[in-house]
Design a protein around this motif. Sequence first.
Motif, PDB file in Angstrom:
ATOM      1  N   ARG A   1       0.824  -1.210   0.000  1.00 30.00           N
ATOM      2  CA  ARG A   1       0.000   0.000   0.000  1.00 30.00           C
ATOM      3  C   ARG A   1       0.859   1.261   0.000  1.00 30.00           C
ATOM      4  O   ARG A   1       1.897   1.317   0.657  1.00 30.00           O
ATOM      5  CB  ARG A   1      -0.908   0.027   1.229  1.00 30.00           C
ATOM      6  CG  ARG A   1      -1.890  -1.107   1.259  1.00 30.00           C
ATOM      7  CD  ARG A   1      -2.895  -0.988   2.366  1.00 30.00           C
ATOM      8  NE  ARG A   1      -2.360  -0.413   3.584  1.00 30.00           N
ATOM      9  CZ  ARG A   1      -3.097  -0.013   4.595  1.00 30.00           C
ATOM     10  NH1 ARG A   1      -4.402  -0.122   4.535  1.00 30.00           N
ATOM     11  NH2 ARG A   1      -2.549   0.478   5.687  1.00 30.00           N
ATOM     12  N   ARG A   2       0.392   2.233  -0.741  1.00 32.23           N
ATOM     13  CA  ARG A   2       0.961   3.587  -0.764  1.00 32.23           C
ATOM     14  C   ARG A   2       2.413   3.638  -1.243  1.00 32.23           C
ATOM     15  O   ARG A   2       3.114   4.594  -0.966  1.00 32.23           O
ATOM     16  CB  ARG A   2       0.831   4.244   0.613  1.00 32.23           C
ATOM     17  CG  ARG A   2      -0.623   4.419   1.054  1.00 32.23           C
ATOM     18  CD  ARG A   2      -0.741   5.112   2.391  1.00 32.23           C
ATOM     19  NE  ARG A   2      -0.164   4.350   3.482  1.00 32.23           N
ATOM     20  CZ  ARG A   2      -0.794   3.416   4.162  1.00 32.23           C
ATOM     21  NH1 ARG A   2      -2.027   3.096   3.852  1.00 32.23           N
ATOM     22  NH2 ARG A   2      -0.204   2.783   5.143  1.00 32.23           N
ATOM     23  N   HIS A   3       2.896   2.598  -1.922  1.00 28.38           N
ATOM     24  CA  HIS A   3       4.275   2.619  -2.431  1.00 28.38           C
ATOM     25  C   HIS A   3       4.330   2.371  -3.937  1.00 28.38           C
ATOM     26  O   HIS A   3       5.406   2.166  -4.473  1.00 28.38           O
ATOM     27  CB  HIS A   3       5.124   1.554  -1.720  1.00 28.38           C
ATOM     28  CG  HIS A   3       5.413   1.887  -0.294  1.00 28.38           C
ATOM     29  ND1 HIS A   3       6.398   2.756   0.087  1.00 28.38           N
ATOM     30  CD2 HIS A   3       4.817   1.481   0.856  1.00 28.38           C
ATOM     31  CE1 HIS A   3       6.417   2.862   1.399  1.00 28.38           C
ATOM     32  NE2 HIS A   3       5.452   2.086   1.895  1.00 28.38           N
ATOM     33  N   ASN A   4       3.186   2.367  -4.583  1.00 28.52           N
ATOM     34  CA  ASN A   4       3.096   2.115  -6.029  1.00 28.52           C
ATOM     35  C   ASN A   4       3.831   0.830  -6.414  1.00 28.52           C
ATOM     36  O   ASN A   4       4.571   0.779  -7.383  1.00 28.52           O
ATOM     37  CB  ASN A   4       3.647   3.306  -6.823  1.00 28.52           C
ATOM     38  CG  ASN A   4       3.249   3.236  -8.280  1.00 28.52           C
ATOM     39  OD1 ASN A   4       2.231   2.638  -8.607  1.00 28.52           O
ATOM     40  ND2 ASN A   4       4.040   3.832  -9.140  1.00 28.52           N
TER      41      ASN A   4
END
Length: 114
Positions: A75-78
């Motif tokens: 999540r949230r790290h592409n």
Amino acid sequence: MFAIVRTGGKQYRVAAGDKIVVEKIDGEAGASVTLGDVLLAGEGSELRSVEGFTVAAEIIAQAKADKVIVFKKRRRHNYRRKNGHRQQHTILKIVSLGGEQSKSSAGNAPAAQA
């Protein structure tokens, strides 16, 4: 009569005429293989000695299992990775149980299973 055999790291309960799906074993369709790693054999509630006991099988087909999708995400790290895998397996028909295995070929039997 039945037997418990080990091949591909798994154990299978087999009887004459059974069809089983095991991890890939080298060989063409129609070829004969001998499963020498017999753990237990018997008929009904009576057990037999498995010393020199072998199971003869015939390769019906070489096939692949259904595709398994491997999806990784952070999540949230592409970060997204998608991968697929199809395990290869062999379909065997058990021809006979109880063939005697000679001492000289006993060492070669596990190589035939791999």
